[in-house]
Write a protein that holds these residues in place. Structure first.
Motif, PDB file in Angstrom:
ATOM      1  N   THR A  40       1.025  20.853   3.289  1.00  0.00           N
ATOM      2  CA  THR A  40       2.043  21.401   2.123  1.00  0.00           C
ATOM      3  C   THR A  40       0.009  21.316   1.106  1.00  0.00           C
ATOM      4  O   THR A  40      -0.851  20.454   1.660  1.00  0.00           O
ATOM      5  CB  THR A  40       2.448  19.973   1.016  1.00  0.00           C
ATOM      6  N   VAL A  41       0.361  22.260   0.499  1.00  0.00           N
ATOM      7  CA  VAL A  41      -0.752  23.746  -0.478  1.00  0.00           C
ATOM      8  C   VAL A  41      -0.846  23.064  -1.469  1.00  0.00           C
ATOM      9  O   VAL A  41       0.300  23.708  -2.361  1.00  0.00           O
ATOM     10  CB  VAL A  41      -1.100  24.706   0.087  1.00  0.00           C
TER      11      VAL A  41
ATOM     12  N   GLY B  32      -1.036  17.490   7.307  1.00  0.00           N
ATOM     13  CA  GLY B  32      -1.787  17.075   5.546  1.00  0.00           C
ATOM     14  C   GLY B  32      -1.624  17.640   4.372  1.00  0.00           C
ATOM     15  O   GLY B  32      -1.166  18.767   4.299  1.00  0.00           O
ATOM     16  N   LEU B  33      -1.862  16.909   3.453  1.00  0.00           N
ATOM     17  CA  LEU B  33      -1.730  17.863   2.098  1.00  0.00           C
ATOM     18  C   LEU B  33      -3.846  18.088   1.830  1.00  0.00           C
ATOM     19  O   LEU B  33      -4.039  17.218   1.598  1.00  0.00           O
ATOM     20  CB  LEU B  33      -1.305  16.292   0.524  1.00  0.00           C
TER      21      LEU B  33
ATOM     22  N   GLY C  82      -7.182  26.658  -1.170  1.00  0.00           N
ATOM     23  CA  GLY C  82      -8.911  26.717  -1.154  1.00  0.00           C
ATOM     24  C   GLY C  82      -9.352  26.190  -0.060  1.00  0.00           C
ATOM     25  O   GLY C  82     -10.248  26.131   1.174  1.00  0.00           O
ATOM     26  N   GLY C  83      -9.125  24.957   0.857  1.00  0.00           N
ATOM     27  CA  GLY C  83      -8.925  24.235   1.815  1.00  0.00           C
ATOM     28  C   GLY C  83      -9.123  24.514   3.088  1.00  0.00           C
ATOM     29  O   GLY C  83      -7.943  25.815   3.373  1.00  0.00           O
ATOM     30  N   SER C  84      -9.086  23.752   3.945  1.00  0.00           N
ATOM     31  CA  SER C  84      -8.487  23.756   5.320  1.00  0.00           C
ATOM     32  C   SER C  84      -7.825  22.723   5.962  1.00  0.00           C
ATOM     33  O   SER C  84      -8.842  21.362   5.437  1.00  0.00           O
ATOM     34  CB  SER C  84      -9.725  24.328   6.170  1.00  0.00           C
ATOM     35  N   LEU C  85      -7.860  23.180   7.170  1.00  0.00           N
ATOM     36  CA  LEU C  85      -7.260  22.189   8.358  1.00  0.00           C
ATOM     37  C   LEU C  85      -7.344  22.291  10.109  1.00  0.00           C
ATOM     38  O   LEU C  85      -7.467  23.680   9.898  1.00  0.00           O
ATOM     39  CB  LEU C  85      -5.499  22.240   8.248  1.00  0.00           C
ATOM     40  N   ILE C  86      -7.461  21.684  10.730  1.00  0.00           N
ATOM     41  CA  ILE C  86      -7.357  22.279  12.006  1.00  0.00           C
ATOM     42  C   ILE C  86      -6.258  21.290  12.627  1.00  0.00           C
ATOM     43  O   ILE C  86      -5.863  19.562  12.501  1.00  0.00           O
ATOM     44  CB  ILE C  86      -8.813  21.639  12.723  1.00  0.00           C
TER      45      ILE C  86
ATOM     46  N   ASP D  65       1.635  29.264  -0.439  1.00  0.00           N
ATOM     47  CA  ASP D  65       2.637  30.233   0.784  1.00  0.00           C
ATOM     48  C   ASP D  65       2.925  29.602   1.963  1.00  0.00           C
ATOM     49  O   ASP D  65       3.227  30.054   2.517  1.00  0.00           O
ATOM     50  CB  ASP D  65       2.705  31.185   0.893  1.00  0.00           C
ATOM     51  N   ASP D  66       1.109  28.374   2.325  1.00  0.00           N
ATOM     52  CA  ASP D  66       1.189  28.235   3.510  1.00  0.00           C
ATOM     53  C   ASP D  66       1.887  26.743   3.535  1.00  0.00           C
ATOM     54  O   ASP D  66       2.376  26.554   4.653  1.00  0.00           O
ATOM     55  CB  ASP D  66      -0.404  27.797   4.009  1.00  0.00           C
ATOM     56  N   THR D  67       2.316  26.269   3.199  1.00  0.00           N
ATOM     57  CA  THR D  67       3.253  24.871   2.708  1.00  0.00           C
ATOM     58  C   THR D  67       4.905  25.334   3.590  1.00  0.00           C
ATOM     59  O   THR D  67       5.540  25.778   3.731  1.00  0.00           O
ATOM     60  CB  THR D  67       3.675  24.772   1.796  1.00  0.00           C
TER      61      THR D  67
END
Length: 120
Positions: free
Chosen positions: A119-120, A10-11, A15-19, A89-91
């Motif tokens: 997407t970051v 997702g978007l 600084g956020g997180s995802l699993i 850069d993680d996008t």
């Protein structure tokens, strides 16, 4: 027929997180020798970012060490990738994969998922 299905992308704000999750049909994730997460950004090669072996050995690319964590739930037969401290850069499109030893290398992969976009 083997099918891997990723979810959880997702978007997200910097600084956020995802699993991310990966479920399979046609095989049992937990019994496969090498499980992996790859990512591919536009115009870049597909990069193996994390692997987990049947013996619980892990590998992380230098670019994600300390921020990403690969794990599996044997009861749910699901592979996960916890992503923290996200930056631009993680996008990328993130793919789960299963293969032989050293499956952070694309040529060692037997099965690919279709990917989930982060997407970051």
């Amino acid at each position: 027929q083997v099918q891997l299905v990723e979810s959880g992308g997702g978007l997200v704000q910097p600084g956020g997180s995802l699993i991310l999750s990966c479920a399979a049909s046609g095989l049992t994730i937990s019994t496969y020798y090498c499980l992996a997460w790859f990512r591919q950004a536009p115009g870049k090669e597909r990069e193996g970012v994390a692997t987990l072996t049947r013996d619980d050995d892990t590998y992380y690319a230098d670019s994600v060490k300390g921020r990403f964590a690969i794990s599996r739930d044997r009861a749910k037969d699901t592979l996960y990738l916890q992503i923290n401290s996200l930056n631009a850069d993680d996008t990328a499109m993130y793919y789960c994969a299963m293969g032989r030893a050293d499956c952070y290398r694309p040529d060692r992969v037997n099965f690919w998922g279709q990917g989930t976009q982060v997407t970051v």
